[in-house]
Enzyme design. Structure first.
Site, mmCIF file in Angstrom:
data_model
loop_
_atom_site.group_PDB
_atom_site.id
_atom_site.type_symbol
_atom_site.label_atom_id
_atom_site.label_comp_id
_atom_site.label_asym_id
_atom_site.label_seq_id
_atom_site.Cartn_x
_atom_site.Cartn_y
_atom_site.Cartn_z
ATOM 1 N N MET A 53 -63.172 -30.165 4.786
ATOM 2 C CA MET A 53 -62.122 -30.121 3.369
ATOM 3 C C MET A 53 -60.834 -30.108 4.276
ATOM 4 O O MET A 53 -59.961 -29.133 4.142
ATOM 5 C CB MET A 53 -62.528 -29.127 2.394
ATOM 6 C CG MET A 53 -63.797 -29.402 1.749
ATOM 7 S SD MET A 53 -64.522 -28.012 0.910
ATOM 8 C CE MET A 53 -65.165 -27.337 2.353
ATOM 9 N N ASP A 70 -73.110 -30.255 -3.910
ATOM 10 C CA ASP A 70 -72.479 -29.248 -3.217
ATOM 11 C C ASP A 70 -71.673 -28.619 -4.349
ATOM 12 O O ASP A 70 -70.599 -29.065 -4.891
ATOM 13 C CB ASP A 70 -71.713 -29.528 -2.316
ATOM 14 C CG ASP A 70 -71.106 -28.677 -1.597
ATOM 15 O OD1 ASP A 70 -70.158 -28.916 -0.605
ATOM 16 O OD2 ASP A 70 -71.248 -27.330 -1.669
ATOM 17 N N GLY A 71 -71.894 -27.238 -4.838
ATOM 18 C CA GLY A 71 -71.013 -26.649 -5.762
ATOM 19 C C GLY A 71 -71.740 -26.054 -6.968
ATOM 20 O O GLY A 71 -72.294 -26.928 -7.799
ATOM 21 N N SER A 97 -74.482 -22.221 2.067
ATOM 22 C CA SER A 97 -73.217 -22.504 2.563
ATOM 23 C C SER A 97 -72.679 -21.065 3.032
ATOM 24 O O SER A 97 -72.540 -20.292 2.212
ATOM 25 C CB SER A 97 -72.334 -22.904 1.442
ATOM 26 O OG SER A 97 -70.865 -22.642 1.641
ATOM 27 N N SER A 102 -73.030 -19.041 -3.189
ATOM 28 C CA SER A 102 -73.383 -17.722 -3.741
ATOM 29 C C SER A 102 -74.801 -17.383 -4.395
ATOM 30 O O SER A 102 -75.052 -16.313 -4.430
ATOM 31 C CB SER A 102 -72.301 -17.503 -5.085
ATOM 32 O OG SER A 102 -72.108 -18.866 -5.961
ATOM 33 N N HIS A 131 -74.718 -25.190 5.916
ATOM 34 C CA HIS A 131 -73.651 -25.869 5.630
ATOM 35 C C HIS A 131 -72.422 -24.992 5.916
ATOM 36 O O HIS A 131 -72.187 -23.891 5.526
ATOM 37 C CB HIS A 131 -73.805 -25.962 4.139
ATOM 38 C CG HIS A 131 -72.747 -27.031 3.378
ATOM 39 N ND1 HIS A 131 -72.760 -28.310 3.421
ATOM 40 C CD2 HIS A 131 -71.596 -26.644 2.694
ATOM 41 C CE1 HIS A 131 -71.807 -28.740 2.744
ATOM 42 N NE2 HIS A 131 -70.982 -27.845 2.451
ATOM 43 N N ASP A 148 -68.420 -24.939 5.747
ATOM 44 C CA ASP A 148 -67.270 -25.388 4.954
ATOM 45 C C ASP A 148 -65.783 -25.185 5.670
ATOM 46 O O ASP A 148 -65.521 -23.979 5.648
ATOM 47 C CB ASP A 148 -67.359 -24.687 3.575
ATOM 48 C CG ASP A 148 -68.350 -25.211 2.228
ATOM 49 O OD1 ASP A 148 -68.923 -24.428 1.875
ATOM 50 O OD2 ASP A 148 -68.335 -26.362 2.493
ATOM 51 N N HIS A 202 -68.931 -29.763 6.592
ATOM 52 C CA HIS A 202 -68.206 -30.347 5.468
ATOM 53 C C HIS A 202 -66.588 -30.142 5.755
ATOM 54 O O HIS A 202 -66.202 -28.973 5.681
ATOM 55 C CB HIS A 202 -68.627 -29.577 4.203
ATOM 56 C CG HIS A 202 -67.952 -29.963 2.788
ATOM 57 N ND1 HIS A 202 -68.171 -29.690 1.662
ATOM 58 C CD2 HIS A 202 -67.122 -31.164 2.615
ATOM 59 C CE1 HIS A 202 -67.416 -30.038 0.847
ATOM 60 N NE2 HIS A 202 -66.756 -30.898 1.360
ATOM 61 N N MET A 230 -69.623 -33.645 -5.038
ATOM 62 C CA MET A 230 -69.053 -32.411 -5.091
ATOM 63 C C MET A 230 -69.248 -32.140 -6.374
ATOM 64 O O MET A 230 -69.002 -33.038 -7.596
ATOM 65 C CB MET A 230 -67.492 -32.660 -4.696
ATOM 66 C CG MET A 230 -67.479 -32.466 -3.448
ATOM 67 S SD MET A 230 -68.306 -31.318 -2.460
ATOM 68 C CE MET A 230 -67.603 -29.621 -2.905
ATOM 69 N N MET A 273 -62.028 -25.429 5.810
ATOM 70 C CA MET A 273 -60.965 -25.687 4.764
ATOM 71 C C MET A 273 -59.676 -25.504 5.528
ATOM 72 O O MET A 273 -59.434 -24.552 6.212
ATOM 73 C CB MET A 273 -61.001 -24.784 3.532
ATOM 74 C CG MET A 273 -62.461 -24.886 3.049
ATOM 75 S SD MET A 273 -62.409 -23.646 1.398
ATOM 76 C CE MET A 273 -64.117 -24.353 0.761
HETATM 77 C C1 DX5 Z 1 -66.649 -25.921 -1.966
HETATM 78 C C2 DX5 Z 1 -67.733 -25.806 -0.825
HETATM 79 C C3 DX5 Z 1 -69.053 -25.407 -1.241
HETATM 80 C C4 DX5 Z 1 -69.051 -24.069 -1.853
HETATM 81 C C5 DX5 Z 1 -70.573 -23.856 -2.442
HETATM 82 O O1 DX5 Z 1 -65.368 -26.257 -1.607
HETATM 83 O O2 DX5 Z 1 -67.896 -27.158 -0.592
HETATM 84 O O3 DX5 Z 1 -70.186 -25.721 -0.346
HETATM 85 O O4 DX5 Z 1 -69.119 -23.173 -0.788
HETATM 86 O O5 DX5 Z 1 -70.542 -22.458 -3.045
HETATM 87 P P1 DX5 Z 1 -71.222 -22.138 -4.445
HETATM 88 O O6 DX5 Z 1 -72.873 -22.492 -4.107
HETATM 89 O O7 DX5 Z 1 -71.310 -20.675 -4.496
HETATM 90 O O8 DX5 Z 1 -70.565 -22.818 -5.474
HETATM 91 ZN ZN ZN Z 2 -69.528 -27.627 0.971
#
Ligand code: DX5
Ligand code: ZN
Length: 225
Positions: free
Chosen positions: A70, A175-176, A10, A198, A35, A37, A68, A139, A39
């Site tokens: 959000m 994811d997460g 991500s 991360s 990936h 993200d 993704h 998630m 937001m």
């Molecule tokens: C959170 C995202 C994830 C996130 C994953 O809302 O959808 O993709 O970036 O990050 P890590 O792997 O650090 O939890």
């Molecule tokens: Zn994501």
């Protein structure tokens, strides 16, 4: 027999001042997908980037763009992400009452359609859209931020969805909070793709990213099928 797991870094965890370089580096480091993200500060309490950034990153890699969303509402922006270069567009069942229509619209644009559910949403929420999707994103954190702790109930959810989709050509992505530590249980439960932010983007260069991706993949390859 081991299950070959796909890793989708991500870019939320990448250096936003060097995103093109970071995408090239993680591509080189062995990422299977990228990936992205998105937001909006409304559906989730954070703001990341929009279609213009997806478009800017498109020429930097040939790897699949796993976008993704959000954001709520999502429908008004589907075309923009499709045109920007998304290969798959993933929408949350929680963004509104018309998830079926959103997935139909994504497919009508010739893109892969994914559906995703938050940690508090039961898997039944996707039971009536299985014919429209090629992927379910589970998630394992509450969406909005990278670097959060893994929510262990995601493992049983993966197993439940594996049973629900029995025989269908649908991928399960998680994811997460995915790390070399949390990955094996997910692979064992039936996950096909792991998103990691991360846990991948540590160390600042392709060599470090390659080590990080390999650590997650290796942790899964010793799982008996
Ligand atoms: C959170 C995202 C994830 C996130 C994953 O809302 O959808 O993709 O970036 O990050 P890590 O792997 O650090 O939890
Ligand atoms: Zn994501």
């Amino acid at each position: 027999m081991v299950t070959p797991i796909l890793i989708a870094p991500s870019i939320l965890a990448a250096d936003f001042a060097r995103l093109g370089e970071e995408v090239r580096a993680v591509d080189q480091a062995g990422a299977d997908w990228i990936h992205l993200d998105v937001m909006d500060g409304h559906f989730v309490p954070n703001i990341s980037f929009g279609p213009a950034v997806v478009k800017a990153l498109r020429p930097h890699t040939k790897k699949l763009f796993d976008v993704h969303l959000m954001i709520a509402p999502a429908d008004p922006y589907l075309a923009a992400f499709a045109e920007a270069g998304a290969d798959r567009i993933i929408v949350h069942t929680e963004t509104g009452p018309h998830i079926h229509r959103s997935l139909q619209a994504i497919k009508a644009m010739g893109k892969k359609a994914g559906v995703t559910i938050n940690p508090g949403t039961p898997i039944d929420a996707i039971a009536d859209v299985l014919d429209l999707i090629d992927l379910v994103l589970v998630m394992s954190v509450n969406p909005g931020f990278g670097g959060q702790d893994f929510i262990p109930s995601a493992v049983d959810k993966v197993a439940g969805i594996r049973r629900m989709i029995a025989g269908r050509d649908i991928l399960i992505e998680v994811d997460g909070g995915v790390t070399a530590k949390t990955a094996p249980a997910l692979a064992r439960a039936g996950a096909d793709v792991l998103v990691a932010g991360s846990a991948v983007f540590k160390g600042g260069d392709a060599a470090a990213y390659a080590r990080n991706i390999a650590a997650i993949r290796d942790a899964c390859t010793t799982i008996p099928a």
